[in-house]
Design a protein around this motif. Sequence first.
Motif, PDB file in Angstrom:
ATOM      1  N   ALA A 152       0.821  -1.216   0.000  1.00 32.24           N
ATOM      2  CA  ALA A 152       0.000   0.000   0.000  1.00 32.24           C
ATOM      3  C   ALA A 152       0.850   1.259   0.000  1.00 32.24           C
ATOM      4  O   ALA A 152       0.458   2.286  -0.567  1.00 32.24           O
ATOM      5  N   LYS A 153       2.029   1.208   0.641  1.00 37.39           N
ATOM      6  CA  LYS A 153       2.852   2.413   0.721  1.00 37.39           C
ATOM      7  C   LYS A 153       3.345   2.847  -0.659  1.00 37.39           C
ATOM      8  O   LYS A 153       3.663   4.013  -0.881  1.00 37.39           O
ATOM      9  N   GLU A 154       3.404   1.911  -1.607  1.00 35.96           N
ATOM     10  CA  GLU A 154       3.830   2.274  -2.943  1.00 35.96           C
ATOM     11  C   GLU A 154       2.760   3.101  -3.689  1.00 35.96           C
ATOM     12  O   GLU A 154       3.018   3.646  -4.763  1.00 35.96           O
ATOM     13  N   LEU A 155       1.552   3.155  -3.129  1.00 35.32           N
ATOM     14  CA  LEU A 155       0.470   3.933  -3.755  1.00 35.32           C
ATOM     15  C   LEU A 155       0.433   5.384  -3.273  1.00 35.32           C
ATOM     16  O   LEU A 155      -0.471   6.137  -3.636  1.00 35.32           O
ATOM     17  N   LEU A 156       1.394   5.777  -2.415  1.00 31.38           N
ATOM     18  CA  LEU A 156       1.405   7.156  -1.926  1.00 31.38           C
ATOM     19  C   LEU A 156       1.525   8.156  -3.079  1.00 31.38           C
ATOM     20  O   LEU A 156       0.982   9.260  -3.015  1.00 31.38           O
ATOM     21  N   PHE A 157       2.236   7.781  -4.133  1.00 32.76           N
ATOM     22  CA  PHE A 157       2.397   8.645  -5.301  1.00 32.76           C
ATOM     23  C   PHE A 157       1.030   9.007  -5.894  1.00 32.76           C
ATOM     24  O   PHE A 157       0.757  10.174  -6.230  1.00 32.76           O
ATOM     25  N   THR A 158       0.158   8.011  -5.984  1.00 27.19           N
ATOM     26  CA  THR A 158      -1.181   8.235  -6.534  1.00 27.19           C
ATOM     27  C   THR A 158      -2.078   8.952  -5.539  1.00 27.19           C
ATOM     28  O   THR A 158      -2.813   9.883  -5.896  1.00 27.19           O
ATOM     29  N   ILE A 159      -2.019   8.514  -4.266  1.00 29.12           N
ATOM     30  CA  ILE A 159      -2.928   9.082  -3.257  1.00 29.12           C
ATOM     31  C   ILE A 159      -2.601  10.556  -2.992  1.00 29.12           C
ATOM     32  O   ILE A 159      -3.483  11.429  -3.059  1.00 29.12           O
ATOM     33  N   LEU A 160      -1.329  10.833  -2.686  1.00 26.90           N
ATOM     34  CA  LEU A 160      -0.962  12.212  -2.377  1.00 26.90           C
ATOM     35  C   LEU A 160      -1.092  13.124  -3.599  1.00 26.90           C
ATOM     36  O   LEU A 160      -1.481  14.292  -3.472  1.00 26.90           O
ATOM     37  N   GLY A 161      -0.771  12.596  -4.772  1.00 26.15           N
ATOM     38  CA  GLY A 161      -0.958  13.393  -5.991  1.00 26.15           C
ATOM     39  C   GLY A 161      -2.418  13.743  -6.204  1.00 26.15           C
ATOM     40  O   GLY A 161      -2.753  14.877  -6.560  1.00 26.15           O
ATOM     41  N   GLY A 162      -3.315  12.762  -5.970  1.00 23.16           N
ATOM     42  CA  GLY A 162      -4.738  13.027  -6.112  1.00 23.16           C
ATOM     43  C   GLY A 162      -5.236  14.054  -5.109  1.00 23.16           C
ATOM     44  O   GLY A 162      -6.049  14.929  -5.437  1.00 23.16           O
ATOM     45  N   VAL A 163      -4.755  13.944  -3.851  1.00 25.22           N
ATOM     46  CA  VAL A 163      -5.165  14.920  -2.830  1.00 25.22           C
ATOM     47  C   VAL A 163      -4.708  16.330  -3.215  1.00 25.22           C
ATOM     48  O   VAL A 163      -5.454  17.304  -3.076  1.00 25.22           O
ATOM     49  N   ALA A 164      -3.466  16.442  -3.703  1.00 23.85           N
ATOM     50  CA  ALA A 164      -2.959  17.756  -4.111  1.00 23.85           C
ATOM     51  C   ALA A 164      -3.751  18.319  -5.290  1.00 23.85           C
ATOM     52  O   ALA A 164      -4.075  19.513  -5.327  1.00 23.85           O
ATOM     53  N   LEU A 165      -4.080  17.468  -6.265  1.00 20.77           N
ATOM     54  CA  LEU A 165      -4.895  17.921  -7.396  1.00 20.77           C
ATOM     55  C   LEU A 165      -6.269  18.387  -6.927  1.00 20.77           C
ATOM     56  O   LEU A 165      -6.776  19.420  -7.380  1.00 20.77           O
ATOM     57  N   LEU A 166      -6.865  17.632  -6.030  1.00 22.56           N
ATOM     58  CA  LEU A 166      -8.192  17.997  -5.524  1.00 22.56           C
ATOM     59  C   LEU A 166      -8.146  19.303  -4.733  1.00 22.56           C
ATOM     60  O   LEU A 166      -8.995  20.181  -4.911  1.00 22.56           O
ATOM     61  N   LEU A 167      -7.138  19.427  -3.873  1.00 19.27           N
ATOM     62  CA  LEU A 167      -7.023  20.636  -3.072  1.00 19.27           C
ATOM     63  C   LEU A 167      -6.811  21.869  -3.956  1.00 19.27           C
ATOM     64  O   LEU A 167      -7.461  22.916  -3.765  1.00 19.27           O
ATOM     65  N   GLY A 168      -5.903  21.758  -4.925  1.00 19.44           N
ATOM     66  CA  GLY A 168      -5.678  22.886  -5.828  1.00 19.44           C
ATOM     67  C   GLY A 168      -6.915  23.235  -6.632  1.00 19.44           C
ATOM     68  O   GLY A 168      -7.230  24.415  -6.817  1.00 19.44           O
ATOM     69  N   GLY A 169      -7.643  22.207  -7.119  1.00 17.26           N
ATOM     70  CA  GLY A 169      -8.866  22.466  -7.876  1.00 17.26           C
ATOM     71  C   GLY A 169      -9.927  23.155  -7.042  1.00 17.26           C
ATOM     72  O   GLY A 169     -10.617  24.070  -7.512  1.00 17.26           O
ATOM     73  N   VAL A 170     -10.060  22.722  -5.783  1.00 13.75           N
ATOM     74  CA  VAL A 170     -11.057  23.353  -4.898  1.00 13.75           C
ATOM     75  C   VAL A 170     -10.704  24.815  -4.641  1.00 13.75           C
ATOM     76  O   VAL A 170     -11.572  25.704  -4.686  1.00 13.75           O
ATOM     77  N   LEU A 171      -9.426  25.082  -4.393  1.00  8.41           N
ATOM     78  CA  LEU A 171      -9.004  26.464  -4.153  1.00  8.41           C
ATOM     79  C   LEU A 171      -9.220  27.323  -5.395  1.00  8.41           C
ATOM     80  O   LEU A 171      -9.651  28.479  -5.305  1.00  8.41           O
TER      81      LEU A 171
END
Length: 415
Positions: A152-171
């Motif tokens: 699961a730790k290898e998916l941090l690239f996808t998870i954190l990237g998605g969170v950053a994309l979502l946060l930037g889009g919301v802002l």
Amino acid sequence: MTSGEERPPRALLAGASRRWVRVLPWAVAFVLSVALLPTTIVVLTADYGLNGAVAAALAVPQAAPLLLAVVRPLRAWYVVFVADVAGGVALLGPDFAERLPWPFPAPVLVGYVVLCLALGLRESRRTLLLVWLATAGANVGLGFVAPHGFAAKELLFTILGGVALLLGGVLRERSEVQRRLAEQETISEAERSRRTLLEERARIARELHDVVAHHMSVITVQADTAEYRLRTLPPDVRAEFTSIASTARESLGEMRRLLGVLRSEETHGELVPQPGLTQIGQLVEATARAGGPVEFSPCEHEVPDAVGLSAYRIVQEALANVVRHAPGATTRVSLSVPEPEPDGGPGGEHLTVLVVNGPPPRPPGGPLETGGTGHGLVGMRERVRLVGGTLDAGPLPDGGFRVAARLPLAGKDFT
């Protein structure tokens, strides 16, 4: 992927009102680039055992494009994404500890998350979704060839990237909504001001109609019927009443045209000639009949309609002030266009309007009209400003008053 890349480049947060906010993206990008570039090289060589030249070749495209991300985040993403995937493939060769994250080391992950945040602040929802799908696809695809298994730790690239994309889009969308709300408030305020103006115009029109039109109509009727009601009137008195009735009808017609403009912005007025220099003589005659001797020097020179109208209104207001405040005073009205000088000096370029009255023959008990507006000189100055002229008005030492206007005959387009 589609984006607004055709638009002129503009830095992130460039529209912020505070300077430090506008500078912030550049500062963050510079610090990260300077910090991540050597850090990535050290981590890839010391921890993962990658060749130094290969590590440097990967670190530069992984960290340096963060500066480009301030202006062109999507183009920076293309470079960083390819470099990150290539780095994951390159790490399949060396033998490194199982505890280390793969395929994206920590410095690579930090840079990519910040890049995703920049993308979210600039790009559309569709672009952000495609970026996330590409990220997840690359992450999962590399997982099939993981040297130590895929957890699961290898998916941090996808998870954190998605969170950053979502946060930037919301802002970004929140900022866009606030901007549109501000624009709507500005439009609403302008509409409220316009509505208030129209309501005030309608109110003024009603008041003018109720107060002025009634009295003007009464004056007209009384003057017209005077010769029938008063049989013993001398001929000169009857002529005076006829003149009063004619003047009252003209004033009533002019007031009704004004009311039409006040009642509706769509009204363009009646197609009747505007008064000019040729009508000033009638003003002088009306003032003379009111009891004050007036000397009139007309002007036969052709002048533009706008200049003639301005001259008429200036003389009209000046003579009205004489009747109000100096009844019976000797008045001189002069209109002239100077002839060109023999040596080629200026001449024939402006109309001079001069209205001078002396002191009243006896001190009046009070002004003829105690409820004057006090805006006569303001109106004259507006008329003069309309044609680009000058006005000099003020009292004379002997108790009289002087109004002198200089109206250019050329230099403005009045059509």
